[in-house]
Design a protein around this motif. Structure first.
Motif, short mmCIF file in Angstrom:
data_model
loop_
_atom_site.label_atom_id
_atom_site.label_comp_id
_atom_site.label_asym_id
_atom_site.label_seq_id
_atom_site.Cartn_x
_atom_site.Cartn_y
_atom_site.Cartn_z
N PRO A 8 0.80 -1.23 0.00
CA PRO A 8 0.00 0.00 0.00
C PRO A 8 0.82 1.28 0.00
O PRO A 8 0.31 2.33 -0.37
N GLY B 208 -4.57 -0.98 -3.08
CA GLY B 208 -4.74 -1.70 -1.81
C GLY B 208 -6.18 -1.71 -1.36
O GLY B 208 -6.70 -2.74 -0.92
N GLU C 38 1.51 -9.68 -0.53
CA GLU C 38 2.11 -8.35 -0.45
C GLU C 38 3.63 -8.54 -0.39
O GLU C 38 4.18 -8.98 0.61
N HIS D 208 -5.97 -0.40 5.39
CA HIS D 208 -5.10 -1.55 5.20
C HIS D 208 -4.30 -1.79 6.47
O HIS D 208 -3.29 -1.15 6.71
#
Length: 336
Positions: A78, A85, A99, A158
């Motif tokens: 992110p 995201g 990720e 996130h």
């Protein structure tokens, strides 16, 4: 006359696993790494098209649909693509999401918050991702000031087990990080598609060898310019700088989210003059007038440099080509 139905045994012999998992990636370099592992089994889709900014790109309907239908998603994280995201969380609920910034062994560098810097003085700031050893206080002075419009949404939407706020998100420009990601990508594909697990892992090993060769070639190209000093358009290259021992002394923009102040441009003009800098690197998607503002009345060289490899051919050979393309452009500008 109707044709007879195929025997059931023949139908069962048809390989239902022939199609690779539907795979989506965020940026071109990640797509290239994933493509090198998938090989002939499939082609990963790309969410941020070449020429678009990862920091601010809004997905098209077709890209959102690809994300919604994905079985695997590979993305940096992110800090690089906050908007993506939020979309991953909202519409890719059935996908396995990796990720890459959070994978073990990944080196992180603190984001720089000044237009003038010395990468060699900061060469020991790298730290590997480790959930038990991540010094948050070390980054308090390295906030993403140029990303304030995204920061609050990003951290609200996130959640992390631990925060990398203040880290430079251009992680893919470290060849060591790319090498660490290849087996992670292979393992994720193998878990989603066990029938082709050996192929994914063999492809990852071959991609690692190709990466090593590209790094060796880049070192050879950059060896003659180790003492040269460079200025870049935006501060995206410090992973590459550290990997190859380059002296980048400043950036016109700290990110691509806001324009530099007149004071920053004045400071860069002074440092270019005082340091004997060899080259200023533009980026093809940004305003060339800012380059002119810091190079006027100088004889410094100007060349294009693109951390996303916009002009390169997509596919399995993309990432090694990116590493060598950057080296070639830096070397050519310095020597020319």
């Amino acid at each position: 006359m109707l044709k007879p139905l195929l025997p059931a045994a023949l139908l069962l012999a048809t390989p239902l696993w022939a199609e690779a998992p539907r795979t989506v990636t965020d940026i071109g370099p990640v797509q290239g790494l994933v493509a090198s592992v998938m090989g002939d089994l499939g082609t990963p889709e790309l969410l941020v098209p070449q020429g678009a900014s990862p920091h601010s790109h809004a997905l098209t309907p077709s890209q959102a649909r690809a994300l919604q239908q994905a079985e695997l998603v590979f993305w940096i994280g992110p800090d690089l693509t906050p908007g993506i995201g939020r979309k991953i969380e909202a519409i890719a609920g059935e996908a396995t999401v990796l990720e890459l910034s959070e994978q073990p062994g990944v080196m992180h560098l603190a984001a720089r918050d000044n237009a003038i810097f010395d990468t060699r003085a900061e060469a020991d700031t790298g730290h590997e991702h480790d959930e038990h050893d991540h010094d948050e206080d070390a980054h308090d002075d390295h906030g993403h000031d140029d990303h304030d419009d995204h920061a609050d949404d990003d951290h609200d939407d996130h959640a992390h087990d631990h925060d990398h706020d203040g880290d430079d998100p251009h992680l893919w420009l470290s060849p060591d990080n790319a090498a660490a990601w290849l087996p992670v990508i292979a393992d994720a594909l193998a878990e989603a598609d066990p029938e082709n697990a050996e192929t994914y892992r063999a492809n990852a090993a071959a991609a690692g060898t190709a990466l090593e060769e590209a790094v060796s070639d880049a070192r050879d190209m950059l060896a003659p310019v180790q003492e040269d000093r460079f200025v870049v358009f935006h501060d995206a290259y410090q992973y590459y700088e550290q990997a190859f021992g380059l002296q980048v002394i400043g950036a016109i923009k700290l990110s691509d989210a806001s324009d530099p102040s007149p004071a920053r441009l004045d400071a860069l003009r002074d440092v270019i003059s005082d340091s004997g800098a060899t080259c200023v690197f533009a980026e093809p998607q940004f305003d060339p007038r800012l380059i002119a503002a810091v190079t006027e009345s100088t004889e410094i060289g100007v060349a294009d440099l693109d951390p996303l490899g916009m002009a390169l051919e997509p596919g399995a050979g993309f990432y090694p080509a990116l590493i060598k393309d950057l080296a070639s452009r830096i070397s050519a500008c310095a020597e020319g």
